[in-house]
Write a protein that holds these residues in place. Structure first.
Motif, PDB file in Angstrom:
ATOM      1  N   VAL A  46       1.092  -1.210   0.144  1.00 28.56           N
ATOM      2  CA  VAL A  46       0.054  -0.013   0.170  1.00 28.56           C
ATOM      3  C   VAL A  46       0.902   1.093  -0.076  1.00 28.56           C
ATOM      4  O   VAL A  46       0.367   2.311  -0.385  1.00 28.56           O
ATOM      5  N   THR A  47       2.158   1.164   0.572  1.00 24.25           N
ATOM      6  CA  THR A  47       2.974   2.407   0.696  1.00 24.25           C
ATOM      7  C   THR A  47       3.695   2.718  -0.755  1.00 24.25           C
ATOM      8  O   THR A  47       4.259   3.753  -0.779  1.00 24.25           O
ATOM      9  N   HIS A  48       3.594   1.638  -1.791  1.00 24.35           N
ATOM     10  CA  HIS A  48       4.104   2.187  -3.039  1.00 24.35           C
ATOM     11  C   HIS A  48       3.508   3.142  -3.725  1.00 24.35           C
ATOM     12  O   HIS A  48       2.319   3.080  -3.921  1.00 24.35           O
ATOM     13  N   THR A  49       4.128   4.396  -4.040  1.00 29.01           N
ATOM     14  CA  THR A  49       3.339   5.305  -5.047  1.00 29.01           C
ATOM     15  C   THR A  49       3.769   5.031  -6.402  1.00 29.01           C
ATOM     16  O   THR A  49       4.487   4.030  -6.843  1.00 29.01           O
ATOM     17  N   ASP A  50       3.142   5.691  -7.500  1.00 29.80           N
ATOM     18  CA  ASP A  50       3.367   5.482  -8.696  1.00 29.80           C
ATOM     19  C   ASP A  50       5.024   5.619  -9.189  1.00 29.80           C
ATOM     20  O   ASP A  50       5.472   4.918  -9.925  1.00 29.80           O
ATOM     21  N   ASP A  51       5.260   6.548  -8.644  1.00 31.25           N
ATOM     22  CA  ASP A  51       6.991   6.758  -8.800  1.00 31.25           C
ATOM     23  C   ASP A  51       7.765   5.474  -8.147  1.00 31.25           C
ATOM     24  O   ASP A  51       8.537   5.063  -8.882  1.00 31.25           O
TER      25      ASP A  51
END
Length: 344
Positions: free
Chosen positions: A322-327
């Motif tokens: 859940v902590t993964h951003t698009d970047d």
């Protein structure tokens, strides 16, 4: 006033989980592994019984079977996919078989309909390990609600989490009552079991964690949509990467982990290389391999399951969070693409 039993938060969570996932009963426990062990115990599975388990699984599933003193019997994967091969399952079922325990790794429920039919023919229960399959739907039903009882984890990394914990879903009042009794040393009454007449466990979910899980449940729909978006974004970003063939998810899958068949040389070493470059994946980071090939299964006298071994030796399953951003996802994609091209 506070509830004198100290279980108000768990009870509120259980009612909310049952409503959310269209089950009659939910029982909260201390972990996903505890959910599996509790489900097996509630079903009366124990000494001398056999449980059919897919060879494509994780040690936690097997540990739960062994903990109730039953014997796990590993069933090979189909030649071209995941799940349990029906022919191998029929061959390995016997008079001591009490349950089939499909494991919905990566949020997939491959072959579940066939397993349900086979279980009915054999007269055994289906107990689903749906710890990675929160929100996955198969023919209109949520994963974990198609069999007699479904088991889930609330550990960090799951789409619904509270740090640590788990729960069971079932439509069977007796199974629910026995599970609730088992998780608290059989101090609670259950059909046919007098309170305190058996040994159980302290598998209760801590009340602060239950309250946190209940709070997070309100955001589950958004979290599920986000996980599917992450899954699709990563697939899209490396669609042209050589040496990786996408394994498309079945309809209704929750997008827990994107999967590829690796056609590069030494695919397991490639997965390990990605792990060292910060791309966490099931094979390279956690050493996922067919259960009969794992050192922890040596004492279980397993038969080899060659299809499962082949599938997992060629698998890339990226761990999403859940902590993964698009970047973050784009960085992961760039790393995979760079390393695959260099590997070739």
């Amino acid at each position: 006033m506070p509830d004198p039993s100290g279980t108000a938060a768990s009870e509120a969570l259980e009612h909310a989980l049952a409503r959310r996932f269209a089950a009659r009963y939910a029982v909260s426990v201390s972990s996903g592994t505890a959910a599996l062990q509790t489900a097996l115990a509630a079903a009366g599975i124990g000494d001398g019984d056999e449980v059919l388990v897919p060879a494509v699984t994780v040690p936690m599933t097997v540990a739960a079977v062994v903990a109730v003193r039953a014997r796990p019997v590993f069933v090979d994967a189909p030649p071209d996919g995941f799940g349990m091969d029906p022919d191998d399952l029929r061959a390995k079922a016997g008079p001591r078989t009490r349950a089939i325990l499909p494991v919905h790794l990566f949020g997939r429920t491959d072959g579940l309909d066939d397993l349900l039919q086979l279980a009915e023919q054999l007269g055994v229960l289906v107990i689903e390990d749906a710890c990675q399959a929160q929100g996955t739907r198969t023919r209109g039903r949520y994963a974990g609600t198609a069999g007699a009882i479904g088991c889930f984890s609330l550990k960090d990394g799951k789409i619904l989490s509270c740090g640590e914990g788990g729960y069971l879903l079932t439509d069977d009042a007796n199974l629910a009552a026995r599970a609730a009794a088992y998780r608290t040393h059989y101090l609670a009454p259950a059909p046919g079991i007098a309170p305190g007449s058996r040994l159980g466990h302290n598998f209760r979910l801590a009340q602060p964690l239950a309250a946190l899980a209940h709070h997070n449940l309100a955001g589950f729909t958004a979290g599920l949509a986000r996980r599917r978006q992450q899954h699709d974004r990563l697939l899209d970003r490396i669609a042209a990467t050589p040496g990786l063939d996408v394994i498309p998810p079945p309809p209704g899958a929750n997008g827990y982990s994107p999967l590829w068949h690796v056609t590069l040389r030494n695919p397991r070493r490639f997965a390990e290389r990605l792990a060292r470059q910060g791309v966490h994946n099931s094979v390279g980071t956690f050493g996922l391999a067919a259960a009969p090939e794992q050192p922890w299964s040596a004492g279980l006298a397993p038969h080899r399951c060659p299809n499962a071994a082949t599938v997992l030796d060629r698998l890339l399953a990226v761990v999403l969070s859940v902590t993964h951003t698009d970047d973050n996802l784009d960085t992961i994609a760039n790393t995979i693409d760079r390393e695959a091209r260099a590997w070739r």
